[in-house]
Design an enzyme around this catalytic site. Structure first.
Site, PDB file in Angstrom:
ATOM      1  N   LYS A  43       0.855  -1.201   0.000  1.00 19.21           N
ATOM      2  CA  LYS A  43       0.000   0.000   0.000  1.00 19.21           C
ATOM      3  C   LYS A  43       0.888   1.248   0.000  1.00 19.21           C
ATOM      4  O   LYS A  43       2.111   1.143   0.196  1.00 19.21           O
ATOM      5  CB  LYS A  43      -0.921  -0.034   1.216  1.00 19.21           C
ATOM      6  CG  LYS A  43      -0.167   0.143   2.517  1.00 19.21           C
ATOM      7  CD  LYS A  43      -1.064  -0.068   3.721  1.00 19.21           C
ATOM      8  CE  LYS A  43      -0.253   0.167   4.979  1.00 19.21           C
ATOM      9  NZ  LYS A  43      -0.836  -0.406   6.176  1.00 19.21           N
ATOM     10  N   ARG A 142     -11.504   0.317  14.415  1.00 17.69           N
ATOM     11  CA  ARG A 142     -11.359   1.096  13.185  1.00 17.69           C
ATOM     12  C   ARG A 142     -12.355   0.507  12.182  1.00 17.69           C
ATOM     13  O   ARG A 142     -13.383   1.079  11.920  1.00 17.69           O
ATOM     14  CB  ARG A 142      -9.907   0.984  12.690  1.00 17.69           C
ATOM     15  CG  ARG A 142      -9.590   1.883  11.552  1.00 17.69           C
ATOM     16  CD  ARG A 142      -8.110   1.881  11.232  1.00 17.69           C
ATOM     17  NE  ARG A 142      -7.679   0.644  10.589  1.00 17.69           N
ATOM     18  CZ  ARG A 142      -6.448   0.473  10.105  1.00 17.69           C
ATOM     19  NH1 ARG A 142      -5.531   1.424  10.228  1.00 17.69           N
ATOM     20  NH2 ARG A 142      -6.107  -0.661   9.523  1.00 17.69           N
ATOM     21  N   TYR A 287      15.414  32.142   0.913  1.00 18.18           N
ATOM     22  CA  TYR A 287      14.321  33.019   1.369  1.00 18.18           C
ATOM     23  C   TYR A 287      14.467  33.409   2.836  1.00 18.18           C
ATOM     24  O   TYR A 287      14.901  32.595   3.652  1.00 18.18           O
ATOM     25  CB  TYR A 287      12.977  32.306   1.250  1.00 18.18           C
ATOM     26  CG  TYR A 287      12.514  32.043  -0.153  1.00 18.18           C
ATOM     27  CD1 TYR A 287      12.327  33.087  -1.056  1.00 18.18           C
ATOM     28  CD2 TYR A 287      12.237  30.750  -0.565  1.00 18.18           C
ATOM     29  CE1 TYR A 287      11.876  32.835  -2.344  1.00 18.18           C
ATOM     30  CE2 TYR A 287      11.784  30.496  -1.853  1.00 18.18           C
ATOM     31  CZ  TYR A 287      11.608  31.544  -2.734  1.00 18.18           C
ATOM     32  OH  TYR A 287      11.158  31.289  -3.994  1.00 18.18           O
ATOM     33  N   MET A 335      10.320  25.001  -2.724  1.00 17.50           N
ATOM     34  CA  MET A 335       9.428  24.055  -3.380  1.00 17.50           C
ATOM     35  C   MET A 335      10.209  23.044  -4.236  1.00 17.50           C
ATOM     36  O   MET A 335       9.921  21.856  -4.226  1.00 17.50           O
ATOM     37  CB  MET A 335       8.429  24.804  -4.251  1.00 17.50           C
ATOM     38  CG  MET A 335       7.393  23.903  -4.880  1.00 17.50           C
ATOM     39  SD  MET A 335       6.414  24.749  -6.105  1.00 17.50           S
ATOM     40  CE  MET A 335       5.434  25.824  -5.085  1.00 17.50           C
TER      41      MET A 335
END
Ligand SMILES: *Cc1c(COP(=O)(O)O)cnc(C)c1O
Length: 395
Positions: A43, A142, A287, A335
């Site tokens: 998964k 769950r 930055y 980013m």
């Protein structure tokens, strides 16, 4: 005509080590014994390793059973397999997707009566049978069947025997990787075994009882039944620090000369230096003002950012490897890139390999250290690596 593959354009790549995976499987099989079926949990895009690349590799290493979360992942697994491997869905599948699963022999969990009814109806229309795993509520709270719901599900199964096959009966533990949950796990094992007897009393004998994930397989022998569902450990990671310590404590009275980690990281993540430049003392780097150069510095940019899964919380904290030396991230992670200090590494130039996760010469960066720095689980760090970074298998 100039032709260039998509992979050549990528700013980083992930290598999957076949030998590491083989060693992990061998170690885990030694722990659980050769009898139980080994289901490879893939998964979360195979914990970030990439279903399409990891599944065929795992098949090459002998695995034939794969567990996914959703129908979408099952679809990907089905189109990636190179053998007649079985695929099991542990979570999400829509009623409309059930016929597809039945057609392709994909088994799936049943944790509510609605899905059971829909599956049987789909199978009846196709004059076939659904392969199901009854997920039992034993204390995780769950998903899972218990009480009257379980009773009516069992009755429905008995009444519709020709269209449903109970492949398995299963449950999931509420944190087998932490000692704090010891009693809770013991109770779950007890409740599970009681429920299996109850199901047998109704004349239903599932082929596979399965409860254990990586941590349970390593810590609770009683949880290892007909099948184990192993994720994190076969990728080469301990579920938690506690499980690692638990493993090494068994040598307490007979310590080996050297402790060798039996788990080997399958994944490495690498990029290259994009540019190198000098920055005089007293300048802010990148930055904002989170990092000021305290001396003349040589910095390098690496074209990987938070967009690529290199968390912004690694700003001023992360470490990577360049020319066999450690280099630290300076300033905030952007980013699409981050900046490293390479002042102490002579001769760094554009194109030099940068190891984000993995080994270079005698040093290595583990996902664990990555995770420790950002307070993330290694599960989370891994699955955040985007699927579009190319994965390649190495020996
Ligand atoms: C993820 C998962 C596993 C595997 O867990 P690991 O700790 O990675 O071994 C097993 N069973 C279920 C139901 C899961 O969701």
């Amino acid at each position: 005509m100039i032709s260039i593959s998509h992979d050549r354009f990528a700013t980083s790549r992930i290598e999957l080590s076949e030998s590491a995976l083989r060693k992990n499987i061998r170690f885990l099989q030694k722990q659980i014994g050769t009898e139980p079926l080994f289901s490879s949990v893939i998964k979360g895009n195979a914990y970030g390793h990439g279903i399409s690349e990891f599944l065929p590799l795992a098949e090459k290493c002998g695995l034939r059973h794969f567990s996914v979360f959703s129908a979408a992942e099952a679809y990907k697994a089905l189109s990636s397999r190179t053998q007649d491997s079985h695929i099991m869905i542990m979570g999400a599948i829509e009623d409309e997707e059930l016929a597809w699963a039945v057609e392709h022999g994909i088994s799936f969990y049943i944790f509510d009566p609605g899905r059971l009814h829909a599956a049987v109806q789909a199978a009846r229309k196709m004059d076939s049978h659904a392969q199901i795993h009854l997920e039992l509520e034993t204390g995780l709270n769950r998903t899972g069947l218990a009480g009257a719901e379980l009773e009516s599900a069992l009755k429905y199964i008995v009444d519709n025997r020709s269209h449903v096959r109970v492949k398995g009966v299963c449950t999931h533990f509420a944190g087998a990787e932490s000692v704090a949950n010891y009693l809770r796990i013991q109770n779950q094992i007890e409740r599970f075994n009681a429920a299996v007897s109850y199901i047998a009393d109704k004349g239903i004998y599932p082929e596979l009882r399965h409860t254990a994930c990586s941590a349970a397989s390593l810590i609770y022998p009683a949880s290892v039944m007909d099948m184990v569902r192993i994720g994190i450990a076969h990728y080469g990671f301990w579920p938690t620090e506690e499980t690692r310590i638990h493993h090494f404590l068994r040598y307490q009275n007979n310590p080996p000369r050297r402790f060798r980690n039996p788990l080997h990281r399958v994944m490495s993540w690498k990029s290259r230096i994009m540019s190198v430049k000098h920055v005089p003392a007293g300048e802010f780097i990148s930055y904002g003002n989170s990092y000021m150069s305290t001396r003349d510095m040589c910095i390098a940019s690496v074209p990987v950012g938070y967009y690529h899964g290199f968390s912004r919380s690694l700003s001023n904290l992360g470490r990577v490897l360049v020319r066999g030396r450690r280099a630290r991230v300076v300033g905030v992670v952007n980013m699409n890139m981050f900046i490293i200090d390479v002042s102490h590494i002579p001769g760094v130039e554009r194109g030099d390999e940068v190891v984000i996760i993995g080994r270079q010469k005698s040093l290595h960066v583990s996902v664990g250290s990555f995770a420790d720095m950002t307070n993330n689980l290694n599960y989370e760090v891994l699955t955040r690596i985007p699927p579009d970074i190319p994965r390649v298998v190495v020996p």
